[in-house]
Design a protein around this motif. Sequence first.
Motif, short mmCIF file in Angstrom:
data_model
loop_
_atom_site.label_atom_id
_atom_site.label_comp_id
_atom_site.label_asym_id
_atom_site.label_seq_id
_atom_site.Cartn_x
_atom_site.Cartn_y
_atom_site.Cartn_z
N LYS A 206 0.84 -1.20 0.00
CA LYS A 206 0.00 0.00 0.00
C LYS A 206 0.87 1.25 0.00
O LYS A 206 1.91 1.30 0.66
N ASN A 207 0.41 2.26 -0.74
CA ASN A 207 1.11 3.54 -0.73
C ASN A 207 0.51 4.45 0.33
O ASN A 207 -0.31 4.02 1.15
N ALA A 208 0.89 5.72 0.31
CA ALA A 208 0.41 6.66 1.33
C ALA A 208 -1.10 6.86 1.26
O ALA A 208 -1.73 7.20 2.26
N ASN A 209 -1.70 6.64 0.10
CA ASN A 209 -3.15 6.81 -0.06
C ASN A 209 -3.93 5.55 0.28
O ASN A 209 -5.15 5.53 0.17
N GLY A 210 -3.21 4.48 0.67
CA GLY A 210 -3.88 3.23 1.00
C GLY A 210 -4.14 2.35 -0.19
O GLY A 210 -4.80 1.31 -0.06
N ASN A 211 -3.65 2.73 -1.36
CA ASN A 211 -3.85 1.92 -2.57
C ASN A 211 -2.66 1.00 -2.79
O ASN A 211 -1.52 1.32 -2.44
N SER A 212 -2.93 -0.16 -3.38
CA SER A 212 -1.87 -1.12 -3.68
C SER A 212 -1.26 -0.79 -5.04
O SER A 212 -1.59 -1.40 -6.06
N ALA A 213 -0.40 0.21 -5.04
CA ALA A 213 0.16 0.69 -6.30
C ALA A 213 1.38 -0.10 -6.74
O ALA A 213 1.77 -0.05 -7.90
N SER A 214 2.02 -0.82 -5.82
CA SER A 214 3.23 -1.56 -6.17
C SER A 214 3.24 -2.90 -5.45
O SER A 214 2.40 -3.16 -4.58
N ARG A 215 4.21 -3.72 -5.81
CA ARG A 215 4.33 -5.04 -5.21
C ARG A 215 5.77 -5.29 -4.82
O ARG A 215 6.71 -4.67 -5.34
#
Length: 228
Positions: A206-215
Amino acid sequence: MFGGGLGQNSMSGANVGGDLGTLFESLMKGKSQEGSGGVNRKKNRMFGDGVNRNHKRREDGTAKATVTRSFFCSLEDLCNPEGCVKKLKVKSTVVNERTSQRTLQDKIYTINVKTGWKAGTQIKFKSADGFPPMTFILKEKRHPFLIREGNNLRYVCEITTRQAKNGARIQLPLPSGETFTISTEQHVPTQDGDCRRFSGKGMPMKNANGNSASRGDLIVEFRLKLNS
């Protein structure tokens, strides 16, 4: 005679009177102290100890201990970009406040699992409907060939001595649903214990926005098969 007698009796009376006065004063003082102490002890019993015990009973009567339960997710569940839903049934004895009757009831708790959650994640529910506060702790199911290390995945790949010398191509299914090809053809000869890291093939982060933008990464550890 009379003078001497009167004088002696007068002196004796004075002495006796003085002793009786002192004794009476001491007795009255002692009773006063005893009475005061008795009142204080009674007062302490009525107000001091009684308040503490009642307060403790109120706490014992209303406070409910938190109940802890575990629930399990696979790596596939935790890699799902949309997450997953777990429904957990809990049984508990519920007391009717009006009749004080106890009955065994079921309650379904719904947990919306977010992608990338890790083992040890806690989901808490407040006391409701007569059920105590609940804490559910996530545990990961054992994967048949992958090991999770934080946001990374580790795969122990067994190859023969011929594959180590000439190279090999291995098809590896990932929890995300894709099939990843591991090639050693450009890294020969492969030694026992060699590791290769593939970026972006691990668990969602998860990134700072709570989205799973990377792995995270996929770490492949090569092991040579004996007598191969």
